[in-house]
Structures are given as C-alpha cells and as structure tokens.
Design a protein around this motif. Structure first.
Motif, mmCIF file in Angstrom:
data_model
loop_
_atom_site.group_PDB
_atom_site.id
_atom_site.type_symbol
_atom_site.label_atom_id
_atom_site.label_comp_id
_atom_site.label_asym_id
_atom_site.label_seq_id
_atom_site.Cartn_x
_atom_site.Cartn_y
_atom_site.Cartn_z
ATOM 1 N N VAL A 160 0.864 -1.185 0.000
ATOM 2 C CA VAL A 160 0.000 0.000 0.000
ATOM 3 C C VAL A 160 0.896 1.229 0.000
ATOM 4 N N LEU A 161 0.741 2.067 -1.019
ATOM 5 C CA LEU A 161 1.598 3.235 -1.206
ATOM 6 C C LEU A 161 0.766 4.510 -1.138
ATOM 7 N N GLN A 162 1.338 5.526 -0.495
ATOM 8 C CA GLN A 162 0.730 6.855 -0.462
ATOM 9 C C GLN A 162 1.803 7.880 -0.114
ATOM 10 N N THR A 163 1.987 8.855 -0.995
ATOM 11 C CA THR A 163 2.980 9.901 -0.755
ATOM 12 C C THR A 163 2.354 11.051 0.034
ATOM 13 N N GLU A 164 3.188 11.996 0.428
ATOM 14 C CA GLU A 164 2.699 13.139 1.186
ATOM 15 C C GLU A 164 1.738 13.991 0.363
ATOM 16 N N CYS A 165 2.021 14.147 -0.902
ATOM 17 C CA CYS A 165 1.102 14.913 -1.773
ATOM 18 C C CYS A 165 -0.237 14.207 -1.918
ATOM 19 N N MET A 166 -0.206 12.884 -1.963
ATOM 20 C CA MET A 166 -1.465 12.136 -2.041
ATOM 21 C C MET A 166 -2.286 12.328 -0.771
ATOM 22 N N ARG A 167 -1.626 12.359 0.366
ATOM 23 C CA ARG A 167 -2.358 12.571 1.614
ATOM 24 C C ARG A 167 -3.035 13.943 1.618
ATOM 25 N N LYS A 168 -2.353 14.935 1.080
ATOM 26 C CA LYS A 168 -2.935 16.269 1.017
ATOM 27 C C LYS A 168 -4.138 16.300 0.072
ATOM 28 N N ASP A 169 -4.015 15.614 -1.069
ATOM 29 C CA ASP A 169 -5.151 15.544 -2.000
ATOM 30 C C ASP A 169 -6.332 14.814 -1.366
ATOM 31 N N LEU A 170 -6.041 13.796 -0.568
ATOM 32 C CA LEU A 170 -7.112 13.089 0.127
ATOM 33 C C LEU A 170 -7.795 14.007 1.136
#
Length: 533
Positions: free
Chosen positions: A203-213
């Motif tokens: 399961v992958l999630q970058t910091e930018c993805m967390r912000k978009d979420l």
C-alpha cells in the motif's frame, strides 16, 4: 541445401492441354520473399520462381514439393515422372529420397505427397548448440516445472527451488548486476511479503497524495484495478479523487498478488485511518470483491456503479444467444430495452423506479430470460446505478472515466507501453515519475496556465441564479418541512413545476442536478436564499 547448377524439372503453371507438365532447367538459388526455387531455363534465357521442382541426382530423382500436386488439374506425381529422363538402374537401398521426420505419436513416416510445404532439415541455431532445448527431451518431469514463485514454493521440491533461487541471487550480487534498495518508509503505508501463508500486499501513499485526500476526498472516491503493468501479473488498485479543476489525481496505490475480497479488506483497513472522514461514496465497476470489501471497511459510504460499465454489461448480455434477443433481426428490440434501462436510470425517486421497472417487466414479459436477468442482477442493486440512489453531490461523475484515463496515461506514457515491467520499476514509476507529473500539473493550475472548467461552469450557474433572483423568483421558494432542510424551487421555464433541493446534500432533483450531482442554478438560488437570510 541443393547444389548450385543442378539440373531440375519445374512444373509448368500456364500450360495447354497437350503440353508437357514440366520443363527442364538449372537450379540457381532460393527466392528471398517466398518458399520457392529460382530456376534458369537455357532455351528461353529466363529465370522463374517455382515451388514444384524435381531434382536429378546421380542416384535417381529427388522430389521437393511445397504444394499439393493435385492442385489445378489433378496433377499426379506419376504423370510428372513420365517426362523425366529414365534414371540408371540401381539397388533399392541406394535410392536417396527426402522423407519427413517420424511422427511423435505413431513413429511412421509420412509420404512426401501428403505434405503441402517443403520439409527441409530443421537445424537449431549455432548459438543454441551448447544447450539441451529440444521438445523430444527424455526428461519426464519437464511438464512439472513451476511457472510462478507460488508454485515453486508450494511444490515438493521447494527446498531445491529455494536453493536455486538463492544461488542465482548470490551470483547477481557478485557480478554487481543490480543494487538492492529498501522501500521508502514515508511512502509505504503497509507491506506484507509473499510466502506460503500470506499474499503480497503493498500500500503506497505519498505526502502529496495525503494532502489531495484531505482536500478532495470527502465527496467521491474512484476505485478500480488494472493489469499488465508488471511481469508477475499482479493487479494494481488505485484510489483516485477529483480536484478543483475536474482532473483525476491518485490518492493511494495497492499492489496485491490476487484480487480476493479478504486481501482487499486487509489493504483498505490499513488505508482507513488516513481518511479524515469516510467519503460520501465510492464509484467502482461491478466487481463484487471490491464492493464487499468497501462495504466492510467503509460501511458509512455508498458504493455506486459506473454507468458506462453497467450499460456495457447489459449490451454484451443482450448480444448473447441466451438472451433470446440476439441477432441483427432483433436490433430494434435491443434498442427498446436499452432505452428502458436509461429511463430507469433517470428516476429521481424509488417510487418512480419501481413504477418504471414494473412497466419494463410487463412490456417484455414474453422474454423470460430477459426478465430473469433483470430481476436477478440489476433490480436488487438498483440503488447503486439509478439516480435515486445518488441524490447528493457525487462530483459531476457518472462513470469511472477519470480513473480509466489515469490507467491509460500510466501504461502508455509513464510505462512507455512496456507490459512486463519489473516490480521495482513499477514502484519507481508510481512514486517518482507519476508524482512529478501531477506536481507539474498543480503548478500550472496555480499559475493560471490551465483553464479551470469547474470554476467557469460554477460562475455560469451563479450568473443564471442571480438573474432569476433579480426577477423575484426567490419569493417562490418554499420549505417542504421545518424538520428537514428540503426546499421546493420553481422551474424557470415552467412555473407549475418545482424541484426539490437539499443544501446539506448539495442535491437538486432537476435534470441538471440529477445528471451532474453538483450545483445547478436552482440549488444555487436556494443556497443564496439561505446565505442571505
């Protein structure tokens, strides 16, 4: 290989009834573009290509046939031999003729006449002479070789396979073939290695993805899987949201060794704490493993079906013979069925859908297979694909088109159309190349270099609502109930018609609101009333 300059007799294609069937010539080589011989005819001085040729040798005649001698006018080999010079009398054991390889089943030799193409001697390439790679290997266990890592680990010779793999890894390390690296911990939400007792989960999630979420994950999240992105055929699941410009941006990746419901549940449970709150809905294809996993991990969220895939599944079933409406002669009936499904899709209330479904079953009651198909597969889950089940803001989306576009860009832009990528290459593309691309897109959006279609559409809707309020239309808005925030907003074209709007759900029952699932002019007008008063 034939000897250059050998005498031969070639079959004549364009001949008359009483002409000879073959003509004497000299073999000078092979044609490069077809399985034919080049024959020089001294009498005419011409060189022609011929596929039916008999060569004359010292020990008799050798026949090289690449097509059936019975083609055209039932030419037989015996009749062709009548025009050949009589060979010298020799012993039967000295006659050299070309024969086919023994049959693998019967061990008998096929006759030359039964062949349609020349059976030349097959020799392996020079670079393969040091290897044993023939089909007729004496190894009885050739068919038991495992094709995947799971098969190798679970086979009776698992220890031997593990030893062989370890030796191969050691040789690669000694030769500096590659450098082992660890997964970046900041981007890996969960990692479960593959072994006998458990499946692979990354399961992958970058910091930018967390912000978009955090910014865009409250209304709708798209969820789908794609294949052919790594050499192990592991599926890649992607969760994606819609940004303020209407573009799809990924918020998480899930790589698994299978697509079972339990595997997806475990991966989604690891992602659940990263959501600030459960999204209003998910949109998926009709994959029951995905639907059941989402219902188990996110019970507060609705699971909607992509309308394109619903319509595609219906059309494909109608084209089958089991549907009793297949064939070109029933195309008009299929069109009527599709039109009924579209009408049921547009029903804003459950009562409207029930009325339309009864009408559908009555209209096509003589097609029992169709009625059973509808009642079994689509009527029980109508709230997932009909409009009455999505009477709230679902991001102006009826399909999974955003995530399908992302998969297309991933395969043909980021992966360059290469299907059998190594898994580490895929991780590098997802965490580096894809992340860089979306960062550039965000910079262009913030700099005003990309048009904001969502803002332009909202501005147009707001201008229409302002025009209606200036005409005094705001005085005609009535509240349906003092306990719930549902209002009746009259239509601009037909004053006798009114639409139900709900500011809490960002929903309006007008055609635009039902289709888009976002703000229309009726809802904006009612929202303006709430804001002013």
């Amino acid at each position: 290989m034939r000897i250059f300059g050998s005498e031969c007799y070639a079959y004549k294609q364009n001949k008359k009834k009483l002409d000879s069937r073959c003509e004497k010539g000299i073999f000078i080589g092979y044609d490069k573009n077809s399985p034919a011989y080049l024959v020089f005819y001294p009498d005419s001085g011409k060189v022609n290509k011929s596929r039916l040729v008999e060569f004359i040798t010292k020990s008799g005649t050798e026949c090289q046939i690449t097509d059936q001698l019975t083609c055209e006018d039932d030419v037989r080999r015996e009749s062709a031999k009548t025009h050949l010079p009589k060979p010298e009398k020799i012993e039967p054991q000295d006659i050299r003729t070309e024969t086919c390889d023994p049959s693998p089943n019967t061990g008998e030799k096929e006759s030359v006449e039964s062949r349609c193409y020349p059976q030349r001697e097959k020799r392996p390439p020079q670079y393969l002479r040091d290897y044993e790679c023939g089909i007729n290997s004496d190894d009885d266990h050739a068919g038991d070789v495992p094709h995947t890592l799971r098969e190798a680990i679970s086979s009776p010779e698992s220890e031997l396979w593990s030893k062989a793999m370890q030796e191969e890894m050691n040789s690669l390390k000694e030769n500096d073939t590659f450098t082992l690296t660890t997964l970046p911990e900041d981007n890996v939400v969960f990692y479960q290695p593959l072994d006998n007792d458990q499946d692979l989960i990354i399961v992958l999630q970058t910091e930018c993805m967390r912000k978009d979420l955090q910014d865009h994950g409250s209304n709708i999240v798209f969820f789908d899987a794609t294949h052919c992105v790594n050499q192990y055929s592991f599926p890649l699941f992607t969760l994606l949201v819609r940004d303020d410009h209407g573009h799809g941006v990924p918020i998480a990746y899930i790589i698994t060794s299978n697509e079972t419901q339990e595997t997806l549940k475990l991966a989604l449970r690891r992602l659940r704490p990263l959501f600030p709150k459960p999204p209003r809905c998910f949109m998926v294809d009709k994959d029951m493993s995905e639907i059941n996993a989402l219902n188990d991990v996110f019970p507060e969220s609705d699971v909607l079906l992509c309308w394109y895939h619903v319509l595609q599944a219906i059309v494909r079933w109608l084209m089958k013979s089991d549907s009793s409406v297949s064939g070109p002669q029933r195309s008009s009936i299929r069109k009527e069925i599709i039109d009924y499904f579209k009408k049921m899709k547009a029903c804003p209330m459950k009562a409207d859908f029930d009325r339309m479904s009864k009408q559908f079953l009555k209209e096509f009651s003589h097609y029992k297979e169709l009625c059973n198909y509808f009642q079994r597969y689509w009527e029980p889950i109508s709230h997932r694909w009909a409009d009455y089940g999505r009477c709230y803001n679902h991001g102006n989306s009826e399909t999974n088109n955003l995530i399908e576009r992302f998969f297309h860009r991933l395969k043909y832009q980021f992966l360059s159309g290469i299907r059998n990528r190594r898994l580490d290459d895929l991780l590098d593309v997802l965490l580096c190349k894809t992340e860089t691309y979306f960062q550039v897109i965000k910079h262009l959006q913030s700099a005003g270099r990309m048009a904001n279609c969502v803002a332009m559409k909202l501005e147009e809707t707001l201008s229409k609502a302002t025009r209606m309020m200036e005409k005094g239309w705001i005085d005609h808005i009535t509240s349906e109930s003092s306990e719930i925030y549902v209002y009746n907003v009259p239509s601009e074209q037909d004053s006798s018609l009114s639409y139900r709007t709900c500011p809490a759900e960002c929903f309006c029952s007008c055609p635009v609101g039902l289709k888009a699932g976002s703000s229309c002019k009726s809802f904006t007008k009612q929202w303006s009333l709430q804001y002013l008063f």
